[in-house]
Write a protein that holds these residues in place. Sequence first.
Motif, PDB file in Angstrom:
ATOM      1  N   TRP A 192       0.818  -1.205   0.000  1.00  0.00           N
ATOM      2  CA  TRP A 192       0.000   0.000   0.000  1.00  0.00           C
ATOM      3  C   TRP A 192       0.854   1.258   0.000  1.00  0.00           C
ATOM      4  O   TRP A 192       0.487   2.270  -0.611  1.00  0.00           O
ATOM      5  CB  TRP A 192      -0.970   0.002   1.179  1.00  0.00           C
ATOM      6  N   LEU A 193       2.001   1.228   0.633  1.00  0.00           N
ATOM      7  CA  LEU A 193       2.917   2.383   0.587  1.00  0.00           C
ATOM      8  C   LEU A 193       3.435   2.611  -0.830  1.00  0.00           C
ATOM      9  O   LEU A 193       3.543   3.756  -1.289  1.00  0.00           O
ATOM     10  CB  LEU A 193       4.084   2.182   1.560  1.00  0.00           C
ATOM     11  N   ILE A 194       3.731   1.530  -1.514  1.00  0.00           N
ATOM     12  CA  ILE A 194       4.191   1.655  -2.905  1.00  0.00           C
ATOM     13  C   ILE A 194       3.072   2.199  -3.785  1.00  0.00           C
ATOM     14  O   ILE A 194       3.300   3.057  -4.649  1.00  0.00           O
ATOM     15  CB  ILE A 194       4.712   0.296  -3.419  1.00  0.00           C
ATOM     16  N   TYR A 195       1.843   1.726  -3.571  1.00  0.00           N
ATOM     17  CA  TYR A 195       0.701   2.254  -4.328  1.00  0.00           C
ATOM     18  C   TYR A 195       0.502   3.743  -4.064  1.00  0.00           C
ATOM     19  O   TYR A 195       0.263   4.525  -4.990  1.00  0.00           O
ATOM     20  CB  TYR A 195      -0.588   1.504  -3.983  1.00  0.00           C
ATOM     21  N   ALA A 196       0.607   4.137  -2.813  1.00  0.00           N
ATOM     22  CA  ALA A 196       0.434   5.548  -2.464  1.00  0.00           C
ATOM     23  C   ALA A 196       1.538   6.392  -3.092  1.00  0.00           C
ATOM     24  O   ALA A 196       1.275   7.479  -3.615  1.00  0.00           O
ATOM     25  CB  ALA A 196       0.426   5.715  -0.949  1.00  0.00           C
ATOM     26  N   LEU A 197       2.769   5.897  -3.060  1.00  0.00           N
ATOM     27  CA  LEU A 197       3.885   6.619  -3.670  1.00  0.00           C
ATOM     28  C   LEU A 197       3.688   6.761  -5.181  1.00  0.00           C
ATOM     29  O   LEU A 197       3.927   7.828  -5.752  1.00  0.00           O
ATOM     30  CB  LEU A 197       5.199   5.893  -3.373  1.00  0.00           C
TER      31      LEU A 197
END
Length: 64
Positions: free
Chosen positions: A10-15
């Motif tokens: 999810w952090l990668i998606y947000a980034l």
Amino acid sequence: MSGLFEVATWLIYALAAVMMLAVIVAAVLAGLALGFVAEFLRELGGGREEGDAQHTEDSPRPPE
């Protein structure tokens, strides 16, 4: 371990979403800047009207 993987995903998606928004904003700002530069150059060129004739190499030259 599965929870850590899910949080990282999810952090990668947000980034990725933030990066896409930044690129879109940069493209819009670049387009606006090009519009301002084009308008400035148009005014700098003497404010020629669209109907003004300009000499080209293919058109016949007036007699001198």
